[in-house]
Design a protein around this motif. Sequence first.
Motif, PDB file in Angstrom:
ATOM      1  N   PHE A   1       0.884  -1.232   0.177  1.00 23.07           N
ATOM      2  CA  PHE A   1       0.092  -0.123  -0.075  1.00 23.07           C
ATOM      3  C   PHE A   1       0.807   1.483  -0.011  1.00 23.07           C
ATOM      4  N   ALA A   2       2.076   1.197   0.416  1.00 19.66           N
ATOM      5  CA  ALA A   2       3.129   2.204   0.248  1.00 19.66           C
ATOM      6  C   ALA A   2       2.383   3.602   1.011  1.00 19.66           C
ATOM      7  N   PHE A   3       2.289   3.365   2.329  1.00 17.46           N
ATOM      8  CA  PHE A   3       1.494   4.590   3.174  1.00 17.46           C
ATOM      9  C   PHE A   3       2.692   5.732   3.138  1.00 17.46           C
ATOM     10  N   THR A   4       2.070   6.993   3.026  1.00 17.10           N
ATOM     11  CA  THR A   4       2.734   8.167   3.038  1.00 17.10           C
ATOM     12  C   THR A   4       2.221   9.041   3.991  1.00 17.10           C
ATOM     13  N   PRO A   5       2.760  10.146   4.479  1.00 12.33           N
ATOM     14  CA  PRO A   5       2.219  11.242   5.265  1.00 12.33           C
ATOM     15  C   PRO A   5       0.800  11.804   4.614  1.00 12.33           C
ATOM     16  N   LEU A   6       0.671  11.934   3.392  1.00 11.96           N
ATOM     17  CA  LEU A   6      -0.703  12.381   2.853  1.00 11.96           C
ATOM     18  C   LEU A   6      -1.741  11.489   3.149  1.00 11.96           C
ATOM     19  N   LYS A   7      -1.522  10.040   3.173  1.00 11.95           N
ATOM     20  CA  LYS A   7      -2.400   8.930   3.319  1.00 11.95           C
ATOM     21  C   LYS A   7      -2.608   9.171   4.850  1.00 11.95           C
ATOM     22  N   TYR A   8      -1.715   9.310   5.669  1.00 11.64           N
ATOM     23  CA  TYR A   8      -2.086   9.381   7.145  1.00 11.64           C
ATOM     24  C   TYR A   8      -2.876  10.691   7.600  1.00 11.64           C
ATOM     25  N   LEU A   9      -2.647  11.805   6.700  1.00 15.16           N
ATOM     26  CA  LEU A   9      -3.659  12.889   6.988  1.00 15.16           C
ATOM     27  C   LEU A   9      -4.877  12.530   6.767  1.00 15.16           C
ATOM     28  N   TYR A  10      -5.186  11.950   5.751  1.00 15.50           N
ATOM     29  CA  TYR A  10      -6.469  11.503   5.428  1.00 15.50           C
ATOM     30  C   TYR A  10      -7.000  10.477   6.707  1.00 15.50           C
ATOM     31  N   GLY A  11      -6.168   9.427   6.864  1.00 11.19           N
ATOM     32  CA  GLY A  11      -6.377   8.492   8.066  1.00 11.19           C
ATOM     33  C   GLY A  11      -6.833   9.417   9.449  1.00 11.19           C
ATOM     34  N   ILE A  12      -6.124  10.393   9.797  1.00 11.95           N
ATOM     35  CA  ILE A  12      -6.626  10.882  11.099  1.00 11.95           C
ATOM     36  C   ILE A  12      -7.626  12.065  10.850  1.00 11.95           C
ATOM     37  N   GLY A  13      -8.166  12.093   9.652  1.00 12.43           N
ATOM     38  CA  GLY A  13      -9.559  12.985   9.763  1.00 12.43           C
ATOM     39  C   GLY A  13      -8.956  14.411   9.166  1.00 12.43           C
ATOM     40  N   ALA A  14      -7.888  14.699   8.767  1.00 15.75           N
ATOM     41  CA  ALA A  14      -7.354  16.017   8.478  1.00 15.75           C
ATOM     42  C   ALA A  14      -7.354  16.377   6.932  1.00 15.75           C
ATOM     43  N   VAL A  15      -8.639  15.949   6.486  1.00 17.63           N
ATOM     44  CA  VAL A  15      -9.022  16.170   5.035  1.00 17.63           C
ATOM     45  C   VAL A  15      -8.873  17.291   4.429  1.00 17.63           C
ATOM     46  N   LYS A  16      -9.704  18.531   5.073  1.00 10.43           N
ATOM     47  CA  LYS A  16      -9.348  19.786   4.303  1.00 10.43           C
ATOM     48  C   LYS A  16      -7.963  20.397   4.586  1.00 10.43           C
ATOM     49  N   PHE A  17      -7.310  19.791   5.619  1.00 13.73           N
ATOM     50  CA  PHE A  17      -5.853  20.502   5.676  1.00 13.73           C
ATOM     51  C   PHE A  17      -5.183  20.102   4.465  1.00 13.73           C
ATOM     52  N   ALA A  18      -5.226  18.370   4.253  1.00 17.80           N
ATOM     53  CA  ALA A  18      -4.559  17.771   3.216  1.00 17.80           C
ATOM     54  C   ALA A  18      -5.043  18.372   1.813  1.00 17.80           C
ATOM     55  N   GLU A  19      -5.871  18.502   1.486  1.00 20.50           N
ATOM     56  CA  GLU A  19      -6.657  19.259   0.229  1.00 20.50           C
ATOM     57  C   GLU A  19      -6.089  20.639   0.067  1.00 20.50           C
TER      58      GLU A  19
END
Length: 880
Positions: free
Chosen positions: A317-335
Amino acid sequence: MRVRDLIIWACLSALVLFAPAVQASVSVVDLLSSSPDFTLLVRVLQRSGLIPVLNMGRNITFFAPTNEVLSKVPPSVDLPTLLEYLIITDPIVSTEMEDDYRVYFSHLRSPSSSDYPVPIKVKHVQAQPGEPSDGTGKRLVVGSANVVRHDWIADNGVIQVVDSLVEIPDTLCHALSRLANGPGVMQFFAQLFVQHPWICILLAESEDTATVLLPTNAAFTHFSPIELNYLVSTAGHDDRLKLIGEHFMYSPLYRQNDTTGEGNDYPLLSGNMLHAAATEDGKIRFNNEVDTIETDILFQNGVMHTLPSLIVPWTYFAFTPLKYLYGIGAVKFAEELIFHKYRPTLVDAQILQTIFAPIDSDGSDSPSSEKTLGYHFVDYPITELLPGVIPSRLQPSSMNWYHQRIKVTTQGGATYVNGAARVLRDPVVIGNTAIVPIDRPLEMPPKMSLAAGTVVGGSTMMEFMRNLDIFNEPDLRGWTVFFPNDAAWSALGSVTKYFKKKPEMARQLLLSLMITQPLYSVDFTTEITDYETAFGSRIGLKTGKDAKKLSFVSTVTQAEDDVELADTDLLFESGVIHVLGSVPIPEYIEITPRQLLDAEGIYVFVDLLEATELHTDVLADDSQYVILAPVDAALNFEKITTATLNLATQLGLHILRRRNLRSGRFIDGESAFDSLVPGISITVLEAEGQGPDSEDQILSIYNRPANSWRFEPVRILSKGMTSSGAEIYVVDTVMPMSALVVADGRSWWQRHGVLIALGAAAGIIVISMVSLGWFWIIYQGGRNWNHNRSFANNVKSIVQFRNGLSGSNGLGHTLLSSDDSDSDSNDADDEDEEDAASAVGEGTPFLRQASGTLGSRVTGDEETDEEAEEAEHVEMRGGR
């Protein structure tokens, strides 16, 4: 009858006579009809049109329920469909089964795939004692039904009698939806699957069959909760589909497909090939690694196999910091980060960084500018968030390109960033990147005026900065501001008033408290480090063992001024503020006694000092005296003017000499200070319930020669210290002259008896002399009248009474008079000068000021007898 007809009849009779006998066949229906246990079944078969199916079928198997079973079926059940599902298109003879189970196909066609017969699993299991068996010790189980009579063989098939009906399986997609919405060991993968409904749509439209390799929840235990959240999130669409594609194929895969035992390859939805081989223990092994938990779970349009782990490894799955941002619920921040081209920073987990990530919440806003987004990054990973300041990635021009800091604090067991954003959990680490979830975006440090306004008790400094327009300094970039609080300015007393009256000096002081680079508490060390101030001077800073103390070190004299740090690291847009508990005044800012007295509005006292020429030493710039300065109103009330008798003595009670600079402040009451009046010392007594900083004090005035003291209540209205160490105390009262004649403890007769006796003797002598004089005058009455009148004019009767200082102890009264001699006027003048000198005590060290000299001032380097001083002070306090 004709011959021809006879011949034909004979031939036919012969054919019938000599033809071989044919035995009638027995069908599955015949066997069922022959038994009274299946009358209800035969009737249902007739009504449902299944009799022809059973009669015309060849090599079929029918799992036949008895009348008892059918009588218990509710009317709502679709019996024809259930019975059709029990008609198998292959013969099943229990005694001939070699496998533990086998998948067969029924006569029923799947509603979702008209060309695909619904599969059914028949198990061949060991019979327990008392259970019906096939004669070999085993029995058949089909679905939830047990075979109670085995291998009833007809000419066109086999009947297996069951004790219940068998439920028709669901479709694959319905089964996965049910698993996703309810608790179970296979829930998570089902939740991922149902988020892609198009898979089931394609399956239904193609009327095809499929295979699902279903990992249990245990297969995801090595995933973190954040990674699992990411997989179910909208942003996890691609990885989720990849995962499903590795566990789904559009063809049925049964264990029995591997007829050779070497396995076969099958195409997956992902496009990859899957190798599947049957194992000896009845399982299927995929890719030579993963064995099934439960094999061949049948559905109308396919089959499912459960797995203990995923087909693909975690690294797939090659998890990245971006995927972790989505995983913790920081969707708006990531976008927002992606919009502002931060993707390269977010897709490489090897970058050393920490990201403060605000979690989405109702009504919350995300950082919207590239500047504020950069403030949420730190250029190294933080695995444990501790109180302090952290350099962010942001390097704005307002900070002179220094890194703007982030402040971490704790309160009530919670951790906060920049005082407002609450940390929701410990940092999450992915590769070399740490992510700190916070409940809101970080607030950028405010302007200096707003940051300074948050200082508790900072109104005095704020007033200075507003009046001096410090907030609008054009070069205020990346500065450190040392911010004395109100208590610090209050402790300066008169000095603060002086700075308020002298804006140019106040600006000089404030600029000397500003360093032209950001300096945080973590930068303070025990070694002296020089910094440039905004005034252009240099200053040394260091800390000791106590991190709450900061030493300001003069780069010229190396003198240290220890200052309490009341608060540290208050961030503002262009630097940082540290709150001080005292005001360090650099050595180049000179505070003199005159300046402090002028700041306090003490004018009469200064005029009196100048009138007696005491100002020469007392008010000198390098003065080290303690000055008790009465307010003008107090001096006016006591009618003390330049014409006051013994003015120098009166003023001398207000001037105290420091024995050395280490003797402490006068207000501390630790030492007695000698006044300029010889033999008179003054110290401060602490009244019960009040400390040395109280305005109401009691002064102990000690008369050393008389070994007596006087207690004088006084209110200290203000106080201040000069650069040279002189102390100024503005008081509301005048030191009393009566302190010079304080009772020494003897009785009234003991203290005045000798004087009375001497006075009586002198009176007798005077009376005698006067009597003799009158007698002589009467006797000489007849003499020349002009001579008598000339004598009367030349008798100079001078009686003066002045309060002065005796030659020995400076106390008591001196009576000055002339004797009745006929000395000439020159002699009388000489005597007058001698009497006047005696009256003011010219021989005393103190009153040598009359000729313009006060004597040498005591400096910090003067030799002192501290033990004698302390003993004297103890003796004084012991007598109280």
